[in-house]
Scaffold this motif. Structure first.
Motif: not given
Length: 428
Positions: A9-17, A246-256, A372-376
């Motif tokens: 999921p594109d969490y960046h796109q979803a939080t754009k101003h 919570e979904d954004g954290y969990q999904k991105t935590s599973l990516l390398k 690749i990993n938005y969180q990182t």
């Protein structure tokens, strides 16, 4: 775009101003309802008061200490070594200490408000290593950064997912700065079993681990998972869940994340002066449209380009809108390359949601990434932001992080197809 990025999921796109989104939701909050910015365990927990004359205590304390207390309207505000979006401070620090004389082997919470370590778990043959670097043992320190996300989402709603990670990166920068001052080598780890560790730390859904920093002697030794769950203490007086975060954290935590070779930076700052810089660092609230020297500007860029001590990596590219640098034509730059010339100060202020600090600065930097990993990636952007703060302040230049901008318009102005993660304004 990497294939793995298309699958998440594109969490960046979803939080754009955008100009319209900001007008529709100006984001006013009732300041009297702000959640607590400090986490405290019950008074019967064992505590170690940090003595700044003790090098180990000083190293730990400087990673997350209060450096100024000031009155704001009718309440006091405690400012810290690490900046935070809106001064909301969603990040907490835990540190596992093993093999350090005079300190019980255990996991401690760094109690910032009272400058002490609170023992929350005593080690036997278990520890954090099994979640982070299985098959290894660390004689020394394992720092964990966590996010008590409601402190930020109370004000910034879904977009606070960005701010939690940026703040986490800033906090890693504070740890790195303390390590440099105290001659400690540090390594960051972003890819590890965060979800299992959250569960065993008892965090429920109210707090999550975002990153780790290790400092010490690595030994070949099997350490088992924590034998007991750690009792949970909520980091806010009350809590409202946010499913998107919570979904954004969990999904991105599973990516390398991307991987690269571990290389340590090489700095040569006067450490006494650098300590004072860390202690006195502040976010500038205004600039005076004064110029800075080209020499100092290059010093800042060169320091930012130093290696980041991690094998988990997302590349960040830096675009600069130069307004007032002596000897440089104003315009948009990528590194030292001028992309387009012109006075873009008014445009930069507009892009940063009409913030005067972006308009009146000497330079505004934008961090972009094809991650690749938005969180990182967001955490590395925050870490680099902390470098910009400290190096700028070291050379007598003020700085302020800018997390709010019109995303698509900024991307278009920079002439890049990469996501814009963060902005930094520097000047006098």
């Amino acid at each position: 775009m990497p294939q793995s990025k298309l699958l998440q999921p594109d969490y960046h796109q979803a939080t754009k101003h955008s100009y319209l989104s900001v007008q529709i939701d100006p984001n006013y909050v009732d300041a009297s309802t702000q959640p607590s910015a400090f986490k405290l365990y019950p008074k019967f927990y064992r505590r170690v008061k940090l003595n700044l004359n003790n090098p180990v205590h000083s190293f730990i304390s400087l990673t997350s200490t209060v450096t100024l207390e000031k009155m704001y309207k009718e309440s006091s505000q405690k400012l810290r070594v690490n900046p935070s979006a809106g001064a909301l401070y969603p990040t907490e620090v835990y540190v596992q200490i093993r093999g350090i004389q005079g300190i019980v082997n255990g996991i401690y919470h760094l109690e910032v408000e009272n400058n002490c370590l609170t023992l929350i778990y005593e080690l036997i043959d278990d520890g954090l290593e099994s979640y982070i670097i299985p098959g290894k043992s660390i004689n020394g320190f394992i720092f964990l950064i966590s996010c008590v996300y409601y402190r930020s989402s109370w004000k910034y709603k879904d977009r606070s997912l960005r701010y939690c990670w940026l703040d986490s990166g800033h906090h890693l920068g504070a740890i790195a700065a303390s390590a440099y001052i105290h001659d400690q080598e540090i390594q960051f780890i972003f890819d590890f079993d965060k979800l299992a560790l959250n569960a065993d730390l008892g965090f429920e859904n109210k707090e999550f681990i975002s990153a780790c920093a290790i400092s010490g002697e690595v030994q070949e030794k099997k350490i088992r998972h924590l034998r007991l769950k750690v009792p949970f203490v909520c980091g806010t007086a009350y809590f409202e869940a946010n499913e998107f975060i919570e979904d954004g954290y969990q999904k991105t935590s599973l990516l390398k994340s991307r991987q690269h070779k571990l290389v340590h930076p090489q700095f040569n700052f006067d450490k006494d002066k650098f300590f004072q810089t860390v202690w006195m660092r502040r976010s500038s609230r205004r600039f005076h449209k004064q110029s800075i020297s080209q020499e100092n500007y290059w010093r800042i860029l060169q320091s930012v380009e130093q290696p980041i001590p991690t094998v988990n990596f997302e590349e960040i590219q830096i675009y600069s809108i130069v307004h007032e640098v002596r000897g440089m034509p104003p315009g948009l730059y990528k590194g030292k390359h001028l992309i387009k010339a012109g006075n873009f100060s008014e445009k930069t202020g507009y892009l940063c949601i009409n913030q005067a600090i972006a308009r009146d600065s000497a330079v505004t930097l934008f961090f972009v990434s094809d991650y690749i990993n938005y969180q990182t990636a967001m955490q590395i952007a925050g870490f680099l932001g902390q470098r910009v703060y400290l190096v700028s302040n070291f050379w007598g230049i003020h700085c302020s992080g800018v997390g709010a901008f019109y995303d698509d318009e900024t991307q278009e102005f920079l002439e890049t197809n990469k996501d814009v993660l963060y902005a930094m304004a520097i000047g006098i």
